[in-house]
Design an enzyme around this catalytic site. Structure first.
Site, PDB file in Angstrom:
ATOM      1  N   ARG A 291      41.358  40.933  45.006  1.00 59.16           N
ATOM      2  CA  ARG A 291      40.879  41.393  43.700  1.00 59.16           C
ATOM      3  C   ARG A 291      39.906  40.379  43.100  1.00 59.16           C
ATOM      4  O   ARG A 291      38.905  40.750  42.484  1.00 59.16           O
ATOM      5  CB  ARG A 291      42.076  41.634  42.779  1.00 59.16           C
ATOM      6  CG  ARG A 291      41.705  42.150  41.409  1.00 59.16           C
ATOM      7  CD  ARG A 291      41.014  43.515  41.507  1.00 59.16           C
ATOM      8  NE  ARG A 291      40.384  43.822  40.236  1.00 59.16           N
ATOM      9  CZ  ARG A 291      39.175  43.401  39.885  1.00 59.16           C
ATOM     10  NH1 ARG A 291      38.456  42.659  40.703  1.00 59.16           N
ATOM     11  NH2 ARG A 291      38.666  43.732  38.715  1.00 59.16           N
TER      12      ARG A 291
ATOM     13  N   HIS B 243      45.968  34.865  37.859  1.00 62.06           N
ATOM     14  CA  HIS B 243      46.719  35.528  38.935  1.00 62.06           C
ATOM     15  C   HIS B 243      47.522  36.710  38.354  1.00 62.06           C
ATOM     16  O   HIS B 243      48.752  36.697  38.348  1.00 62.06           O
ATOM     17  CB  HIS B 243      47.662  34.530  39.604  1.00 62.06           C
ATOM     18  CG  HIS B 243      47.338  34.275  41.043  1.00 62.06           C
ATOM     19  ND1 HIS B 243      46.122  33.767  41.455  1.00 62.06           N
ATOM     20  CD2 HIS B 243      48.054  34.496  42.184  1.00 62.06           C
ATOM     21  CE1 HIS B 243      46.128  33.651  42.771  1.00 62.06           C
ATOM     22  NE2 HIS B 243      47.277  34.098  43.235  1.00 62.06           N
TER      23      HIS B 243
END
Length: 401
Positions: free
Chosen positions: A238, A229
């Site tokens: 993403r 993350h």
């Protein structure tokens, strides 16, 4: 089982910010110890992939490659089926994204927004993210760390208010599964920010390996990315873009964006359980989820291509007898990517003169291919209702799972 090194947990103490609007009892309860993740390193891990998993991954890769070739043969080389179709895929892929979660945007509003005739704020957000996704995929040709950051920049710049964070690793802690005030009780607490750089460098090296089946590599890279993350926001989008960038980088797909991640999210419980198993040292569940998602993407994508080509064939039949050098034949294939047009759009996108564009849309309207509508800016617009219906039905089918 597909063994990988498990993540390690390290203990820290959390203090809720003094200006946070929480009760005194909540502050007392959640100012306490928590555990954050130390990701495993994968770049040099010696994988031992069971034969059954390798065979399933190969089947999934073959399905994606065939779908990509099929789309090129049916639509023509160079027709990337972007625009509204890409927006449909992105919207579905981003179901769990905090930025565009719960958005319901039809193909018509997306197409209107693309030609600056839209009035939907949701559509503007989605179209911005579509364009960012396309830019990210282009950057995915080069999977080094700077291009990974550039991909994030392209994605997050579509989100107003996050410009300073775009293309930068986070400097604070992030977690999943609880509110923004404390990581205590979260389902996953990502690594401390000072660990992100090294973890991402290892992930990029892992992506650069060429000794693993591509679908296996996509699954593991995606799970590792979601474990790290690395960004303050946009990690969901993403992480999905990363899957498509790897598929493009490895040459498995070249022309389309198959809805692989949307396939994953058809069963969110299994997906999140697979991520948990990954962090405990078993990559088999996440690979199996990706295999199913790839097979789903290829099958549903193929049906979409067929339905779109049927619409083109119907239009061509309605235009039988029109001169072969007429501009209408340049317009018809573009309607897949942009099923709502104005004469100004046709002039800009196809290099037509205004009289050429006006005559062409009149001929398409007379043949029943396009329908005239009034635009939000008092411009006349023309839409291909059949293509819009196909795109909306496709999106509805993905949501139904």
């Amino acid at each position: 089982m597909l063994k990988i090194p498990a993540t390690i947990l390290e203990q820290h103490v959390w203090h809720i910010a003094d200006d946070a609007p929480v009760s005194r009892s909540r502050r007392s309860r959640d100012n306490d110890q928590y555990e954050s993740t130390i990701p495993a390193t994968l770049a040099d891990w010696n994988f031992s992939i069971p034969t059954s998993i390798a065979a399933q991954a190969e089947d999934a890769a073959t399905a994606l490659a065939r779908f990509d070739s099929y789309s090129s043969s049916r639509l023509g080389e160079g027709n990337h089926v972007l625009g509204p179709m890409s927006a449909v895929l992105l919207r579905t892929e981003a179901t769990s994204s905090s930025q565009i979660e719960h958005l319901t945007v039809g193909a018509k509003n997306l197409a209107l927004e693309t030609i600056h005739e839209g009035t939907s704020g949701n559509a503007a957000i989605v179209v911005g993210n579509v364009r960012a996704m396309e830019a990210a995929l282009e950057l995915g040709r080069y999977m080094d760390e700077q291009h990974v950051l550039a991909m994030h920049r392209a994605l997050l710049l579509a989100q107003p208010g996050w410009e300073e964070q775009a293309g930068q690793y986070r400097t604070g802690l992030v977690w999943v599964g609880t509110d923004s005030y404390s990581p205590r009780g979260a389902s996953h607490v990502a690594p401390q920010p000072e660990r992100v750089g090294d973890a991402m460098a290892d992930l990029v090296r892992f992506i650069g390996r060429d000794d693993l089946p591509v679908v296996v590599q996509c699954a593991i890279a995606h799970a590792q990315f979601e474990t790290i993350h690395p960004f303050a926001d946009g990690n969901g989008r993403r992480g999905r873009a990363l899957v498509h960038a790897i598929l493009r980088n490895k040459g498995l797909v070249r022309t389309t964006t198959p809805p692989v991640s949307a396939g994953l999210l058809r069963d969110t419980e299994a997906y999140f359980n697979a991520l948990t198993a990954f962090r405990k040292g078993d990559a088999a569940p996440i690979v199996e989820s990706f295999v199913e998602a790839c097979l789903f993407a290829a099958a549903s994508g193929r049906q979409l291509i067929d339905d779109l080509v049927d619409q083109l064939d119907t239009a061509k039949s309605a235009l039988r007898g029109v001169r072969s050098d007429s501009p209408v034949w340049r317009i018809v294939p573009q309607l897949i990517a942009q099923p709502i047009v104005t004469t100004a759009y046709l002039c800009d996108s196809l290099g037509l003169s205004k009289p050429q564009a006006e005559r062409a849309v009149k001929r398409l309207e007379e043949a029943g291919v396009l329908t005239r509508r009034g635009g939000a800016r008092r411009n006349v617009i023309w839409e291909h209702r059949g293509i819009l219906d196909v795109l909306d039905e496709y999106a509805a089918g993905l949501r139904r799972g």
